[in-house]
Structures are given as C-alpha cells and as structure tokens.
Design a protein around this motif. Structure first.
Motif, PDB file in Angstrom:
ATOM      1  N   LEU A 215       8.237 -62.633  31.854  1.00  6.67           N
ATOM      2  CA  LEU A 215       7.693 -63.182  30.430  1.00  6.67           C
ATOM      3  C   LEU A 215       7.551 -64.551  30.549  1.00  6.67           C
ATOM      4  O   LEU A 215       6.592 -65.381  30.214  1.00  6.67           O
ATOM      5  CB  LEU A 215       8.363 -62.902  29.294  1.00  6.67           C
ATOM      6  CG  LEU A 215       8.169 -63.392  27.885  1.00  6.67           C
ATOM      7  CD1 LEU A 215       6.489 -62.799  27.591  1.00  6.67           C
ATOM      8  CD2 LEU A 215       8.921 -62.835  26.814  1.00  6.67           C
ATOM      9  N   LYS A 216       8.507 -65.204  31.193  1.00  8.47           N
ATOM     10  CA  LYS A 216       8.614 -66.993  31.221  1.00  8.47           C
ATOM     11  C   LYS A 216       7.243 -67.293  32.116  1.00  8.47           C
ATOM     12  O   LYS A 216       6.488 -68.241  31.763  1.00  8.47           O
ATOM     13  CB  LYS A 216       9.764 -67.678  31.990  1.00  8.47           C
ATOM     14  CG  LYS A 216       9.667 -69.070  31.945  1.00  8.47           C
ATOM     15  CD  LYS A 216      11.016 -69.648  32.266  1.00  8.47           C
ATOM     16  CE  LYS A 216      11.252 -71.167  32.414  1.00  8.47           C
ATOM     17  NZ  LYS A 216       9.921 -71.908  32.927  1.00  8.47           N
TER      18      LYS A 216
ATOM     19  N   VAL B 173       4.627 -65.769  32.604  1.00 10.36           N
ATOM     20  CA  VAL B 173       3.280 -65.517  31.771  1.00 10.36           C
ATOM     21  C   VAL B 173       2.887 -66.535  30.574  1.00 10.36           C
ATOM     22  O   VAL B 173       1.993 -67.275  30.436  1.00 10.36           O
ATOM     23  CB  VAL B 173       3.298 -64.123  30.983  1.00 10.36           C
ATOM     24  CG1 VAL B 173       2.170 -63.866  29.817  1.00 10.36           C
ATOM     25  CG2 VAL B 173       3.234 -62.845  31.877  1.00 10.36           C
ATOM     26  N   ASN B 174       4.199 -66.908  30.058  1.00 11.73           N
ATOM     27  CA  ASN B 174       3.956 -68.024  28.626  1.00 11.73           C
ATOM     28  C   ASN B 174       3.775 -69.200  29.694  1.00 11.73           C
ATOM     29  O   ASN B 174       2.592 -69.897  29.113  1.00 11.73           O
ATOM     30  CB  ASN B 174       5.342 -68.051  28.325  1.00 11.73           C
ATOM     31  CG  ASN B 174       5.747 -67.160  27.336  1.00 11.73           C
ATOM     32  OD1 ASN B 174       4.984 -66.446  26.660  1.00 11.73           O
ATOM     33  ND2 ASN B 174       6.992 -66.874  26.961  1.00 11.73           N
TER      34      ASN B 174
ATOM     35  N   HIS C 278       1.541 -68.969  25.464  1.00 11.75           N
ATOM     36  CA  HIS C 278       2.343 -68.087  24.604  1.00 11.75           C
ATOM     37  C   HIS C 278       1.542 -67.114  23.889  1.00 11.75           C
ATOM     38  O   HIS C 278       2.161 -65.897  23.404  1.00 11.75           O
ATOM     39  CB  HIS C 278       3.373 -68.833  23.625  1.00 11.75           C
ATOM     40  CG  HIS C 278       4.352 -69.617  24.229  1.00 11.75           C
ATOM     41  ND1 HIS C 278       5.497 -69.104  24.179  1.00 11.75           N
ATOM     42  CD2 HIS C 278       4.291 -70.781  24.995  1.00 11.75           C
ATOM     43  CE1 HIS C 278       6.394 -70.051  25.051  1.00 11.75           C
ATOM     44  NE2 HIS C 278       5.685 -70.837  25.427  1.00 11.75           N
TER      45      HIS C 278
ATOM     46  N   GLY D  67       1.720 -64.360  25.984  1.00 11.25           N
ATOM     47  CA  GLY D  67       2.975 -63.749  26.314  1.00 11.25           C
ATOM     48  C   GLY D  67       3.616 -62.799  24.903  1.00 11.25           C
ATOM     49  O   GLY D  67       4.161 -61.641  24.849  1.00 11.25           O
TER      50      GLY D  67
ATOM     51  N   ASP E 150      12.895 -61.835  25.216  1.00 14.11           N
ATOM     52  CA  ASP E 150      12.370 -60.799  26.127  1.00 14.11           C
ATOM     53  C   ASP E 150      13.270 -59.643  25.975  1.00 14.11           C
ATOM     54  O   ASP E 150      13.110 -58.747  26.959  1.00 14.11           O
ATOM     55  CB  ASP E 150      12.176 -61.223  27.571  1.00 14.11           C
ATOM     56  CG  ASP E 150      13.187 -61.916  28.064  1.00 14.11           C
ATOM     57  OD1 ASP E 150      14.323 -61.924  27.492  1.00 14.11           O
ATOM     58  OD2 ASP E 150      13.039 -62.524  29.066  1.00 14.11           O
TER      59      ASP E 150
ATOM     60  N   THR F 198       0.110 -57.186  32.248  1.00 15.99           N
ATOM     61  CA  THR F 198       0.566 -58.537  32.280  1.00 15.99           C
ATOM     62  C   THR F 198       2.207 -58.149  32.445  1.00 15.99           C
ATOM     63  O   THR F 198       2.681 -57.146  32.154  1.00 15.99           O
ATOM     64  CB  THR F 198       0.636 -59.625  31.251  1.00 15.99           C
ATOM     65  OG1 THR F 198       0.632 -59.014  30.332  1.00 15.99           O
ATOM     66  CG2 THR F 198      -0.966 -60.056  31.634  1.00 15.99           C
ATOM     67  N   GLY F 199       2.896 -59.229  33.020  1.00 16.96           N
ATOM     68  CA  GLY F 199       4.219 -58.971  33.247  1.00 16.96           C
ATOM     69  C   GLY F 199       4.826 -58.159  34.353  1.00 16.96           C
ATOM     70  O   GLY F 199       3.753 -57.909  35.169  1.00 16.96           O
TER      71      GLY F 199
ATOM     72  N   THR G 271       7.667 -65.460  21.399  1.00 11.00           N
ATOM     73  CA  THR G 271       8.141 -65.337  22.842  1.00 11.00           C
ATOM     74  C   THR G 271       9.398 -66.291  23.111  1.00 11.00           C
ATOM     75  O   THR G 271       9.676 -67.158  22.473  1.00 11.00           O
ATOM     76  CB  THR G 271       6.850 -65.521  23.673  1.00 11.00           C
ATOM     77  OG1 THR G 271       6.541 -67.082  23.457  1.00 11.00           O
ATOM     78  CG2 THR G 271       5.857 -64.985  23.317  1.00 11.00           C
TER      79      THR G 271
ATOM     80  N   GLY H 158      13.089 -64.590  31.396  1.00 12.41           N
ATOM     81  CA  GLY H 158      11.984 -63.717  32.046  1.00 12.41           C
ATOM     82  C   GLY H 158      12.646 -63.383  33.651  1.00 12.41           C
ATOM     83  O   GLY H 158      11.964 -62.970  34.288  1.00 12.41           O
TER      84      GLY H 158
END
Length: 393
Positions: free
Chosen positions: A232-233, A235-236, A241, A244, A273, A303-304, A389, A393
């Motif tokens: 997740l981080k 992606v952000n 965000h 995310g 997350d 994603t992820g 978010t 991650g």
C-alpha cells in the motif's frame, strides 16, 4: 379525559420513547403510551413501505387477539386495501391540509368521518373489537405510517375529541421516531469505517468481547483473521493516495464478500492497511478455507501486492483463550510470520510447527515478551480506524 391528564399523557409518551434504547423499544413505548392515553385496549404501529406497496406492522401492544404477535415477522397489508394512507391522508396534506386521525367502528365508519372502512371493519369484527382510531404518522413531510388504537366490543366508541387527541399523539410519536433514527445513525457511524463502509476497530472490540464470553460460557468457536495489505505504501508513494484509497475500498469489498461465506461474520477495517474478520460458530477449517480464498482474491487485485494473513481460532490447539487480547495476539503473531516468510496463503496459529523443533512458531511468537515500547504491531493501540490510507505496507 381532562386537559391536564392529556398533557401528562403526552409528556409521559415522549419520556417513554426518549428512554427507549432500541428501535423496537421505541415502537413499543409509542404503542403502549398511545393506548393508555386514549383508553384503548390494543394498539399497533405500522410503517408504509412504499417500495413494496404495503403497510408492515412493527409492533402490537396491549390485549392481543389470537394469532397476533408483539413483534410480528410478516404481518403486512397491501396498501390498496387501505387506500386512505395514499389518498385520504396524503392528498389532504399535500394540498395544504393537516393529517387528521379518524374513527371507525365494527358497524362502519363513524358519522362525519369519511374513509375506506371495509377492511378495518372486517378486522375489528374478526378480533372482537368495537372501534378504532387511526392516526397518520408524518416524518419529513411524508406519510411514514400509522398509529392504530382499538377498544373492545361493548366499550365506548371513540369520539371526535379522541380523534383530535390521537392526531397530537401521532405527532409526538413522529418526533420520537425521528430522534431514534438520529441516534441509530450516530451509533452506526461510531462503529463504521468511513472509507470502506466496513465495521471499525470499536465494533471489532465489542464483537470480540461478546464472542470470547460465548466461547467461555458455551464453547462457541471463535476465530479471528487479520490481514495486512502488502504494497500500500508503494501505491501511495507512486500513484497517489486517491489510488491507495481505491485499493483499500476494493479490498474491503473482497473482504466483505469472503466474510459472507461464514454466517454471522463481521468484516472490519482496523485502520490503515489492516483488516480483519471475526467469526463465531463456524469451525476452524471453514475459516481457514475462507482465509485462503481471501488471499487468492487479494492477489488478483489490479494494484497492491496481496496480503499477509494470520488466523487464530479456538477450534485449533492454541491453548486457553480467556480474553479477546489473547486471540488478537495469536492472530497478530500469525500475520507477522506470514509477512516475514512472504506466505501467499494464511498462516494459522496452532498449525505452524517448525520442523527442527516441532514447536509452533506462532504460539511461541505470541507468548514471547513484547519488544521494548509495546506490542509488535500497531493495531493493538488503534481504537477507531476511520482514517484514510496509511500503514507501512
């Protein structure tokens, strides 16, 4: 009834509804209060379900006739059998009039009170009642339903003054229902994650406490699945965000879908997350199978990078579970190990024996003293989980 007695009855009705702790209690307080205020023997509160074209009885109170239930599951009446709810009532106040109550008797409608009485007359006769007063309940300028109070056959027939008083009582009932709806909405928001619509950490705490009590008292199987989203981080940081947040929402939908495979399971976002499922009843193998499905679906998101998933269930050999905290530590340790070994599927407490020692790695991790500064993971300290978010991650 004198004006002072009627005023006291109105105040008593409002106070009883305000003191109720649930919608059902509010409905019952409304019906009983109106029944007593009007000197009736029976009262009912019904809601108009426009989308289904029917009146649904919420509560029956007072002296019930054979076949009547206090909280009926399926007592409904097609609106076309009672057209006054859509014609006599709605059209009058839509044209600037006021929603007035009216009286009907087992012999027909009361003099000077035009209405559509044939179905109500039949119901009065069938249940041994002599008359009734019907008052529309109006919320937010629309017909919400009706308040119905009846007297037994042989008792005095309601008069015009009773109908006027019933109109006042219906307005008090409407105010009480509005207040109840606001409180219910506040409670819902207090236990709901704003981003995903799932339950939040506060709801998880409450459900787990109840579940562990059921386990200790009745032997119910309680299982906890804890998931930490991978990537997740990244992606952000790389996509923003907003992307995310969409990933969190999509995974929340996947979690909800998988949770529905286990009856009565609570799907929640703990915060950042971290997500979880709380299951009460289904066996450990069923829960693990759902956790495996969840992991596979998580890896299928666009994603992820999937999830690290840990499972702890009282249906497995994990030792005595006397508190929600103990179950959380076990599931958390299983998740921690899943992330450490990059497991694609769930790691299950009580099933992860190390080949060289035969000892369960998760149990040993859960029972080890926490590192300096507190728990291994952040979720023990977070109480609401309503933010957007976050997480490493």
């Amino acid at each position: 009834m004198g004006d002072d007695l009627r005023l006291r009855a109105v105040v008593g009705l409002a106070q009883a509804m305000a003191a109720a702790q649930s919608p059902r209690e509010v409905w019952r307080a409304a019906a009983l209060g109106a029944c007593g205020a009007l000197g009736g023997g029976f009262a009912a509160l019904s809601v108009w379900e426009r989308d289904r074209g029917r009146l649904r009885v919420l509560v029956n109170a007072g002296r019930l006739a054979p076949g009547e239930e206090e909280y009926p599951e399926s007592e409904t009446y097609p609106v076309h059998q009672f057209p006054e709810i859509t014609e006599f009532l709605h059209e009058r106040w839509a044209g600037g009039g006021e929603p007035d109550a009216w009286v009907e008797t087992a012999d027909g409608w009361a003099e000077g009170r035009p209405g559509y009485c044939h179905q109500r007359v039949a119901a009065l006769r069938r249940r041994g009642r002599g008359c009734c007063v019907v008052a529309p309940i109006v919320l937010h300028g629309r017909a919400w339903g009706e308040l119905y109070v009846a007297r037994e056959a042989g008792e005095a027939v309601f008069g015009p003054g009773d109908a006027d008083f019933a109109t006042v009582l219906a307005a008090v009932v409407a105010a009480g229902i509005v207040q109840c709806e606001r409180l219910e909405e506040a409670r819902r928001l207090a236990y709901t994650d704003a981003l995903t619509g799932l339950a939040n950490r506060r709801a998880v705490d409450a459900r787990l406490d109840e579940a562990v009590e059921a386990h200790r008292g009745e032997g119910a199987v309680v299982s906890l699945v804890v998931c930490d989203m991978n990537g997740l981080k990244r992606v952000n940081d790389t996509q923003g965000h907003a992307v995310g947040d969409r990933l969190l929402e999509r995974f929340g939908s996947v979690l909800s879908l998988c949770g529905a495979m286990l009856p009565g399971t609570l799907a929640a976002r703990l915060g950042g997350d971290e997500f979880c499922l709380v299951s009460v009843g289904p066996g450990a193998d069923e829960v693990v199978a759902v956790a495996e499905e969840l992991c596979e679906r998580a890896y299928g998101l666009a994603t992820g990078e999937g999830v690290a998933c840990g499972v702890a269930s009282t249906g497995d050999p994990i030792g005595e579970v006397r508190s929600a905290r103990r179950l959380f530590r076990l599931a958390d340790a299983a998740q921690y190990r899943a992330k450490a070994v990059r497991a694609r599927g769930p790691v299950v407490a009580g099933r992860e024996a190390e080949p060289e020692t035969g000892a369960d790695a998760v149990l040993r991790l859960a029972d080890a003293p926490p590192p300096e500064g507190g728990e291994r993971r952040r979720i023990r300290g977070r109480r609401d989980g309503n933010g957007g978010t976050g997480g490493a991650g």
